[in-house]
Scaffold this motif. Structure first.
Motif, PDB file in Angstrom:
ATOM      1  N   GLU A 242       2.183   1.833  -3.426  1.00  0.00           N
ATOM      2  CA  GLU A 242       1.135   2.370  -4.307  1.00  0.00           C
ATOM      3  C   GLU A 242       1.036   3.881  -4.150  1.00  0.00           C
ATOM      4  O   GLU A 242       0.914   4.611  -5.133  1.00  0.00           O
ATOM      5  CB  GLU A 242      -0.220   1.714  -4.013  1.00  0.00           C
ATOM      6  CG  GLU A 242      -0.282   0.242  -4.343  1.00  0.00           C
ATOM      7  CD  GLU A 242      -0.063  -0.079  -5.803  1.00  0.00           C
ATOM      8  OE1 GLU A 242      -0.291   0.795  -6.668  1.00  0.00           O
ATOM      9  OE2 GLU A 242       0.349  -1.214  -6.089  1.00  0.00           O
ATOM     10  N   TRP A 243       1.083   4.347  -2.891  1.00  0.00           N
ATOM     11  CA  TRP A 243       1.018   5.792  -2.649  1.00  0.00           C
ATOM     12  C   TRP A 243       2.256   6.492  -3.178  1.00  0.00           C
ATOM     13  O   TRP A 243       2.173   7.595  -3.730  1.00  0.00           O
ATOM     14  CB  TRP A 243       0.804   6.081  -1.168  1.00  0.00           C
ATOM     15  CG  TRP A 243      -0.613   5.883  -0.773  1.00  0.00           C
ATOM     16  CD1 TRP A 243      -1.140   4.833  -0.071  1.00  0.00           C
ATOM     17  CD2 TRP A 243      -1.720   6.734  -1.107  1.00  0.00           C
ATOM     18  NE1 TRP A 243      -2.504   4.993   0.057  1.00  0.00           N
ATOM     19  CE2 TRP A 243      -2.885   6.152  -0.570  1.00  0.00           C
ATOM     20  CE3 TRP A 243      -1.832   7.926  -1.810  1.00  0.00           C
ATOM     21  CZ2 TRP A 243      -4.138   6.727  -0.706  1.00  0.00           C
ATOM     22  CZ3 TRP A 243      -3.087   8.503  -1.949  1.00  0.00           C
ATOM     23  CH2 TRP A 243      -4.223   7.908  -1.405  1.00  0.00           C
TER      24      TRP A 243
ATOM     25  N   PHE B 288      -6.142   8.377  -7.918  1.00  0.00           N
ATOM     26  CA  PHE B 288      -6.209   8.661  -6.486  1.00  0.00           C
ATOM     27  C   PHE B 288      -7.305   7.830  -5.830  1.00  0.00           C
ATOM     28  O   PHE B 288      -7.085   7.183  -4.798  1.00  0.00           O
ATOM     29  CB  PHE B 288      -6.462  10.156  -6.252  1.00  0.00           C
ATOM     30  CG  PHE B 288      -6.710  10.500  -4.816  1.00  0.00           C
ATOM     31  CD1 PHE B 288      -5.654  10.603  -3.924  1.00  0.00           C
ATOM     32  CD2 PHE B 288      -7.996  10.710  -4.337  1.00  0.00           C
ATOM     33  CE1 PHE B 288      -5.875  10.919  -2.587  1.00  0.00           C
ATOM     34  CE2 PHE B 288      -8.227  11.018  -3.010  1.00  0.00           C
ATOM     35  CZ  PHE B 288      -7.168  11.124  -2.133  1.00  0.00           C
TER      36      PHE B 288
ATOM     37  N   VAL C 291      -6.313   4.183  -5.604  1.00  0.00           N
ATOM     38  CA  VAL C 291      -5.317   3.922  -4.565  1.00  0.00           C
ATOM     39  C   VAL C 291      -5.978   3.975  -3.186  1.00  0.00           C
ATOM     40  O   VAL C 291      -5.670   3.165  -2.312  1.00  0.00           O
ATOM     41  CB  VAL C 291      -4.121   4.890  -4.680  1.00  0.00           C
ATOM     42  CG1 VAL C 291      -3.155   4.714  -3.512  1.00  0.00           C
ATOM     43  CG2 VAL C 291      -3.383   4.677  -5.992  1.00  0.00           C
ATOM     44  N   VAL C 292      -6.891   4.913  -2.982  1.00  0.00           N
ATOM     45  CA  VAL C 292      -7.632   4.967  -1.712  1.00  0.00           C
ATOM     46  C   VAL C 292      -8.418   3.675  -1.519  1.00  0.00           C
ATOM     47  O   VAL C 292      -8.378   3.060  -0.444  1.00  0.00           O
ATOM     48  CB  VAL C 292      -8.574   6.193  -1.658  1.00  0.00           C
ATOM     49  CG1 VAL C 292      -9.548   6.087  -0.490  1.00  0.00           C
ATOM     50  CG2 VAL C 292      -7.774   7.474  -1.571  1.00  0.00           C
TER      51      VAL C 292
ATOM     52  N   PHE D 298       1.888   6.750  -6.925  1.00  0.00           N
ATOM     53  CA  PHE D 298       0.930   7.800  -7.253  1.00  0.00           C
ATOM     54  C   PHE D 298       1.580   9.181  -7.099  1.00  0.00           C
ATOM     55  O   PHE D 298       1.451  10.046  -7.967  1.00  0.00           O
ATOM     56  CB  PHE D 298      -0.311   7.698  -6.363  1.00  0.00           C
ATOM     57  CG  PHE D 298      -1.233   8.880  -6.491  1.00  0.00           C
ATOM     58  CD1 PHE D 298      -2.034   9.026  -7.617  1.00  0.00           C
ATOM     59  CD2 PHE D 298      -1.284   9.850  -5.513  1.00  0.00           C
ATOM     60  CE1 PHE D 298      -2.866  10.126  -7.751  1.00  0.00           C
ATOM     61  CE2 PHE D 298      -2.112  10.941  -5.642  1.00  0.00           C
ATOM     62  CZ  PHE D 298      -2.908  11.087  -6.766  1.00  0.00           C
ATOM     63  N   ALA D 299       2.295   9.384  -5.997  1.00  0.00           N
ATOM     64  CA  ALA D 299       2.941  10.674  -5.756  1.00  0.00           C
ATOM     65  C   ALA D 299       3.990  10.980  -6.828  1.00  0.00           C
ATOM     66  O   ALA D 299       4.100  12.125  -7.289  1.00  0.00           O
ATOM     67  CB  ALA D 299       3.578  10.696  -4.368  1.00  0.00           C
TER      68      ALA D 299
ATOM     69  N   THR E 229      -6.078   0.833  -0.705  1.00  0.00           N
ATOM     70  CA  THR E 229      -5.587   0.936   0.663  1.00  0.00           C
ATOM     71  C   THR E 229      -6.646   0.470   1.656  1.00  0.00           C
ATOM     72  O   THR E 229      -6.349  -0.276   2.598  1.00  0.00           O
ATOM     73  CB  THR E 229      -5.161   2.386   0.968  1.00  0.00           C
ATOM     74  OG1 THR E 229      -4.151   2.775   0.034  1.00  0.00           O
ATOM     75  CG2 THR E 229      -4.631   2.518   2.388  1.00  0.00           C
TER      76      THR E 229
ATOM     77  N   SER F 290      -1.848  -3.936  -8.652  1.00  0.00           N
ATOM     78  CA  SER F 290      -1.688  -2.521  -8.362  1.00  0.00           C
ATOM     79  C   SER F 290      -2.834  -1.740  -8.974  1.00  0.00           C
ATOM     80  O   SER F 290      -3.175  -1.955 -10.127  1.00  0.00           O
ATOM     81  CB  SER F 290      -0.362  -2.043  -8.958  1.00  0.00           C
ATOM     82  OG  SER F 290      -0.339  -0.665  -9.085  1.00  0.00           O
TER      83      SER F 290
ATOM     84  N   ALA G 216       0.842  -1.206   0.000  1.00  0.00           N
ATOM     85  CA  ALA G 216       0.000   0.000   0.000  1.00  0.00           C
ATOM     86  C   ALA G 216       0.875   1.253   0.000  1.00  0.00           C
ATOM     87  O   ALA G 216       0.590   2.221  -0.718  1.00  0.00           O
ATOM     88  CB  ALA G 216      -0.950  -0.009   1.196  1.00  0.00           C
ATOM     89  N   GLY G 217       1.939   1.244   0.783  1.00  0.00           N
ATOM     90  CA  GLY G 217       2.866   2.383   0.799  1.00  0.00           C
ATOM     91  C   GLY G 217       3.506   2.623  -0.557  1.00  0.00           C
ATOM     92  O   GLY G 217       3.650   3.766  -0.997  1.00  0.00           O
TER      93      GLY G 217
END
Length: 122
Positions: free
Chosen positions: A30-31, A71, A74-75, A34-35, A78, A109, A27-28
């Motif tokens: 994935e963020w 976004f 990904v939310v 995204f960032a 998560t 993913s 999950a980290g």
């Protein structure tokens, strides 16, 4: 000499803990992905913006839509991982051992599985 397989014991607790940690790490990542994609898009399309809101507003509409959808994916990813980890922990505690591997199989993913472009600057 016998088999070292123990259906109940500290080994399975370690496996359950490791699986949970890997889900959190996924999950980290994935963020982070995204960032990184958002940063690359903003550098390409909105480097002169004074703040994040105006920078996102400067993105082309299709890219803005891609970022918003990614976004949300990904939310959702998560939250599903969090729910799966919580359910696995409850089941493991109730039964005395971690759930079957199939119950906690990794998901694709959301950035790759969704409609988002793997290349954010395309």
């Amino acid at each position: 000499g016998g088999s070292s397989f123990r259906p109940h014991g500290p080994g399975l607790l370690w496996v359950s803990t490791a699986r949970s940690l890997l889900q959190v790490a996924q999950a980290g990542l994935e963020w982070l992905l995204f960032a990184a994609q958002l940063t690359l898009l903003l550098l390409k399309h909105a480097a002169s913006a004074s703040d994040l809101r105006s920078a996102v507003g400067m993105l082309p509409p299709a890219k803005r839509c891609d970022i918003q959808n990614t976004f949300l994916k990904v939310v959702e990813f998560t939250m599903s991982q969090q729910g799966r980890s919580r359910a696995a922990s409850v089941a493991a505690a109730a039964a005395g051992f971690p759930p079957a591997a199939a119950a906690t199989a990794p998901e694709l993913s959301p950035v790759v599985a969704g409609g988002a472009s793997p290349s954010p600057v395309a």
